[in-house]
Design a protein around this motif. Structure first.
Motif: not given
Length: 358
Positions: A84-89, A106-108, A141-143, A148-153
């Motif tokens: 999974f991926y996120t950015d912090v900009s 975009m799903g990941a 997003t919807e995608a 992936a969301k749980r990983a960033v949380l």
């Protein structure tokens, strides 16, 4: 899921601070940056170890300027660097749109933004506690896939921040108002000082320092931020400009003897008081009304420790503290914010111990 391995691409202030926070929670952190010196410093500070291409992790955190996020995301995904991926900009809509254009998965990917920082930049300014209690925007997003969301949380929780789920567009409008436009306004005020006389600078007090504090940040970094959120920032600055233009016209009228212009200035000042009062307090929600105890303090080691020791001895909690230095003198004024019913208690205790309390 449980985050066990994380890659941080970009070892500046935010990236290195995330690494320090995660290392304290036992997460294996790998670091990458085109500036090898920044990676080395971040590594020496204990933020993680250098990443070697081919190593895979649970989550990749892209800590680069907004206009580079999508390109870096595409590159990492092509190498299958993470699950999974996120950015912090600090800008969200533009990187998301570009990532879609580049065909990223975009799903990941979940765009995010911790609302924390310092005037100083680079890994040397990083702190493990930078995000404690701070809001951290999460722009799924919807995608976006649920995992992936749980990983960033989980990332946000490990860093001690508070997640705020918001759309990318709403996020950008919000930060234009509370972060980006204020930075430009502070820079505009500070720019007036560049040609100021020595007399004016010699008279500078805490007020101008407070207003211009954030103007000392890296202009190149901020150009990238402002460019990525240009339209929302412009709208806020145009509104501020209208207020300032009207205030200037009213003051011109006052200078020419038209006393009827006074209420125009007063209305702006009152709106300012109302807006300031809506800024959340240290525990969130409405800001608390604290009492302030002023104490003359020497500019030498140990003085703040002694002051806080007095507070501890009499059971007074320090809600906030600020220092105002006396130019040319080895002393300053400490303003200690406490609960209103503790003001008299602290003042008496300080008097008894020989402190100067104006």
């Amino acid at each position: 899921m449980k985050l066990e391995t994380v890659l941080i691409l970009g070892t500046g202030l935010v990236g290195t601070s995330i690494g320090l926070a995660l290392r304290q929670r036992g997460v294996t952190v790998l670091l990458a940056d085109r500036d090898l010196g920044a990676v080395r410093l971040a590594r020496e500070m204990g933020a993680g170890q250098e990443w070697h291409s081919g190593e895979q992790v649970d989550l990749a955190i892209i800590a680069v300027p907004p206009d580079h996020v999508a390109t870096e995301l595409r590159g990492l995904q092509r190498r299958e660097a993470a699950r999974f991926y996120t950015d912090v900009s600090s800008v969200k809509a533009m990187p998301i749109a570009r990532a879609v254009e580049l065909g990223c998965d975009m799903g990941a990917y979940v765009a995010s933004h911790p609302m924390a920082g310092r005037e100083k930049a680079g890994p040397g300014a990083a702190r493990a506690d930078l995000f404690l209690g701070r809001p951290w925007a999460l722009c799924a997003t919807e995608a976006t896939r649920p995992e992936a969301k749980r990983a960033v949380l989980e990332l946000i929780e490990l860093c001690g921040a508070n997640p705020v789920e918001v759309s990318a567009e709403e996020h950008d409008r919000a930060v234009a108002l509370v972060s980006h436009a204020p930075h430009v306004a502070a820079s505009a005020v500070a720019a007036r000082l560049s040609d100021a006389s020595d007399v004016a600078l010699g008279l500078a007090g805490q007020g101008v320092r407070d207003v211009t504090r954030i103007a000392g940040s890296d202009p190149g970094l901020w150009l990238g931020i402002l460019s990525g959120n240009a339209a929302p920032v412009a709208e806020v600055l145009e509104a501020v400009s209208r207020d300032l233009t009207e205030a200037a016209a009213a003051l011109r009228a006052l200078a020419e003897g038209d006393r009827s212009a006074g209420p125009d200035v007063t209305r702006l000042l009152k709106r300012g008081v109302a807006g300031h009062g809506r800024i959340p307090g240290k525990h969130g929600g409405p800001a608390a009304a604290y009492g302030v105890v002023q104490v003359v303090i020497g500019d030498r080691p140990g003085q703040l420790a002694r002051l806080f020791q007095v507070c501890d001895e009499v059971g007074v909690n320090v809600e906030d503290v600020r220092l105002e230095h006396a130019p040319g003198l080895p002393l300053g004024l400490a303003e200690v914010s406490v609960q209103p019913d503790a003001v008299a208690v602290l003042q008496e205790a300080l008097h008894e111990r020989g402190w100067q309390v104006p």
